[in-house]
Design a protein around this motif. Structure first.
Motif, PDB file in Angstrom:
ATOM      1  N   ARG A  58       1.124  -1.563   0.402  1.00 25.42           N
ATOM      2  CA  ARG A  58       0.140   0.121  -0.094  1.00 25.42           C
ATOM      3  C   ARG A  58       0.311   1.536   0.209  1.00 25.42           C
ATOM      4  O   ARG A  58       0.764   1.639  -0.425  1.00 25.42           O
ATOM      5  CB  ARG A  58      -0.549  -0.080   1.231  1.00 25.42           C
ATOM      6  N   TRP A  59       2.081   1.447   0.897  1.00 26.91           N
ATOM      7  CA  TRP A  59       2.818   2.367   0.798  1.00 26.91           C
ATOM      8  C   TRP A  59       3.130   3.157  -0.616  1.00 26.91           C
ATOM      9  O   TRP A  59       2.385   4.341  -0.450  1.00 26.91           O
ATOM     10  CB  TRP A  59       3.976   2.267   1.379  1.00 26.91           C
ATOM     11  N   PRO A  60       3.279   2.601  -2.009  1.00 26.93           N
ATOM     12  CA  PRO A  60       4.001   3.236  -2.940  1.00 26.93           C
ATOM     13  C   PRO A  60       2.498   3.883  -3.528  1.00 26.93           C
ATOM     14  O   PRO A  60       2.068   4.731  -3.866  1.00 26.93           O
ATOM     15  CB  PRO A  60       4.223   1.742  -4.112  1.00 26.93           C
ATOM     16  N   TRP A  61       1.745   3.163  -3.250  1.00 24.64           N
ATOM     17  CA  TRP A  61      -0.314   3.305  -3.651  1.00 24.64           C
ATOM     18  C   TRP A  61      -0.670   4.967  -3.127  1.00 24.64           C
ATOM     19  O   TRP A  61      -1.010   5.727  -3.368  1.00 24.64           O
ATOM     20  CB  TRP A  61      -0.816   2.313  -3.018  1.00 24.64           C
ATOM     21  N   LEU A  62       0.088   5.109  -1.897  1.00 22.38           N
ATOM     22  CA  LEU A  62      -0.662   5.523  -1.126  1.00 22.38           C
ATOM     23  C   LEU A  62       0.104   6.786  -1.361  1.00 22.38           C
ATOM     24  O   LEU A  62      -0.403   8.233  -1.281  1.00 22.38           O
ATOM     25  CB  LEU A  62      -0.724   5.488   0.619  1.00 22.38           C
ATOM     26  N   ASP A  63       1.665   6.647  -1.496  1.00 22.85           N
ATOM     27  CA  ASP A  63       2.484   7.922  -1.914  1.00 22.85           C
ATOM     28  C   ASP A  63       1.206   8.742  -3.321  1.00 22.85           C
ATOM     29  O   ASP A  63       1.871   9.890  -3.843  1.00 22.85           O
ATOM     30  CB  ASP A  63       3.320   7.892  -1.989  1.00 22.85           C
ATOM     31  N   ARG A  64       1.381   8.252  -3.999  1.00 20.78           N
ATOM     32  CA  ARG A  64       0.268   7.840  -5.167  1.00 20.78           C
ATOM     33  C   ARG A  64      -0.564   9.164  -5.119  1.00 20.78           C
ATOM     34  O   ARG A  64      -0.807  10.401  -5.714  1.00 20.78           O
ATOM     35  CB  ARG A  64       0.136   6.716  -6.483  1.00 20.78           C
ATOM     36  N   ILE A  65      -1.830   8.952  -4.318  1.00 24.68           N
ATOM     37  CA  ILE A  65      -2.774   9.385  -3.918  1.00 24.68           C
ATOM     38  C   ILE A  65      -2.313  10.715  -3.849  1.00 24.68           C
ATOM     39  O   ILE A  65      -2.790  11.669  -3.974  1.00 24.68           O
ATOM     40  CB  ILE A  65      -3.860   8.780  -2.224  1.00 24.68           C
ATOM     41  N   ALA A  66      -1.901  10.587  -2.258  1.00 26.25           N
ATOM     42  CA  ALA A  66      -0.584  12.576  -1.704  1.00 26.25           C
ATOM     43  C   ALA A  66      -0.407  12.738  -3.321  1.00 26.25           C
ATOM     44  O   ALA A  66      -0.388  14.754  -2.778  1.00 26.25           O
ATOM     45  CB  ALA A  66       0.472  12.145  -0.177  1.00 26.25           C
ATOM     46  N   GLN A  67       0.643  12.049  -3.971  1.00 26.97           N
ATOM     47  CA  GLN A  67       1.384  13.412  -5.227  1.00 26.97           C
ATOM     48  C   GLN A  67      -0.004  13.935  -5.585  1.00 26.97           C
ATOM     49  O   GLN A  67       0.207  14.652  -6.184  1.00 26.97           O
ATOM     50  CB  GLN A  67       2.127  12.328  -5.724  1.00 26.97           C
ATOM     51  N   THR A  68      -1.031  12.915  -6.100  1.00 27.99           N
ATOM     52  CA  THR A  68      -2.123  13.162  -6.857  1.00 27.99           C
ATOM     53  C   THR A  68      -2.969  14.665  -6.405  1.00 27.99           C
ATOM     54  O   THR A  68      -2.938  15.387  -6.972  1.00 27.99           O
ATOM     55  CB  THR A  68      -3.094  11.960  -7.620  1.00 27.99           C
ATOM     56  N   LEU A  69      -3.167  14.292  -4.898  1.00 28.07           N
ATOM     57  CA  LEU A  69      -3.771  15.497  -4.224  1.00 28.07           C
ATOM     58  C   LEU A  69      -2.736  16.924  -4.681  1.00 28.07           C
ATOM     59  O   LEU A  69      -3.512  17.763  -4.894  1.00 28.07           O
ATOM     60  CB  LEU A  69      -4.248  15.026  -3.089  1.00 28.07           C
ATOM     61  N   ASN A  70      -1.251  16.686  -4.410  1.00 30.27           N
ATOM     62  CA  ASN A  70      -0.521  17.802  -4.523  1.00 30.27           C
ATOM     63  C   ASN A  70      -0.711  18.393  -5.230  1.00 30.27           C
ATOM     64  O   ASN A  70      -0.839  20.119  -5.327  1.00 30.27           O
ATOM     65  CB  ASN A  70       0.659  17.255  -3.474  1.00 30.27           C
ATOM     66  N   ARG A  71      -1.072  17.433  -6.257  1.00 31.03           N
ATOM     67  CA  ARG A  71      -0.633  17.610  -8.179  1.00 31.03           C
ATOM     68  C   ARG A  71      -1.697  18.744  -8.395  1.00 31.03           C
ATOM     69  O   ARG A  71      -1.949  19.705  -9.380  1.00 31.03           O
ATOM     70  CB  ARG A  71      -0.033  16.799  -8.545  1.00 31.03           C
ATOM     71  N   ASP A  72      -3.464  18.038  -8.172  1.00 33.51           N
ATOM     72  CA  ASP A  72      -4.338  18.339  -8.844  1.00 33.51           C
ATOM     73  C   ASP A  72      -4.962  18.949  -8.482  1.00 33.51           C
ATOM     74  O   ASP A  72      -6.032  18.958  -8.402  1.00 33.51           O
ATOM     75  CB  ASP A  72      -4.234  17.251 -10.063  1.00 33.51           C
ATOM     76  N   ALA A  73      -4.351  19.326  -6.800  1.00 33.39           N
ATOM     77  CA  ALA A  73      -5.902  20.378  -6.221  1.00 33.39           C
ATOM     78  C   ALA A  73      -6.038  21.637  -6.807  1.00 33.39           C
ATOM     79  O   ALA A  73      -5.800  21.897  -7.412  1.00 33.39           O
ATOM     80  CB  ALA A  73      -5.595  20.276  -4.559  1.00 33.39           C
TER      81      ALA A  73
END
Length: 173
Positions: A58-73
């Motif tokens: 899950r860690w890499p997936w959760l990091d992708r979730i966070a990165q997507t929120l950071n980039r696309d908010a």
């Protein structure tokens, strides 16, 4: 009206994250992204075969979730976020405040919903592991809504709670 430009619709598999996230997207005028699309092919295959994911999966997936929120908010994203440490990991990488909306329901209600859904990689056999992993967020951490009602009513309740969340001082949450 959004309390934040980053909203995570969370809950166990079958709780309605995609449906409610898409409806919230329309109501708030914010894009919605399904976090399932950010799983690695290996994790999707593992779940499809009925094997629960580990924290290491899950860690890499959760990091992708966070990165997507950071980039696309501004963005609403669906993500199970079952454990507090997962939610903390998302918060730490999201680049700003995140509001979690927990879609809460009984195993019976969610199992009935999963039995009627088609085309999803998550088998019913993994539902118990989802409930076992779930660390229900407290009121300091998430807006919680019971899903045993029509989708439009769930969205109305979420929006009302987001208004309260926005107005409440941090200590009162």
């Amino acid at each position: 009206m959004p309390v934040t430009s980053r909203i995570v619709v969370m809950g166990v598999a079958g709780s309605g994250k995609s449906t409610i996230g898409a409806m919230l997207s329309q109501r708030l005028g914010m894009p919605y992204r399904d976090g399932d699309d950010l799983h690695s092919p290996q994790s999707v295959e593992k779940m499809r075969l009925g094997t629960p994911l580990t924290d290491e999966d899950r860690w890499p997936w959760l990091d992708r979730i966070a990165q997507t929120l950071n980039r696309d908010a501004p963005l609403i994203i669906g993500c199970s976020a079952l454990k507090r440490v997962y939610r903390d990991r998302i918060r730490s990488g999201a680049g700003g405040a995140v509001v979690f909306v927990h879609l809460s329901g009984s195993r019976q209600v969610i199992a009935a919903r999963m039995a009627h859904r088609s085309g999803h990689f998550m088998p019913m056999s993994l539902l118990d592991s989802q409930f076992q992993a779930l660390e229900t967020p407290g009121p300091d951490e998430a807006v919680e809504v019971d899903i045993d009602r029509p989708a439009a009513e769930i969205v109305d309740r979420i929006l009302a709670k987001l208004m309260t969340w926005q107005e409440a001082p941090t200590a009162a949450r």
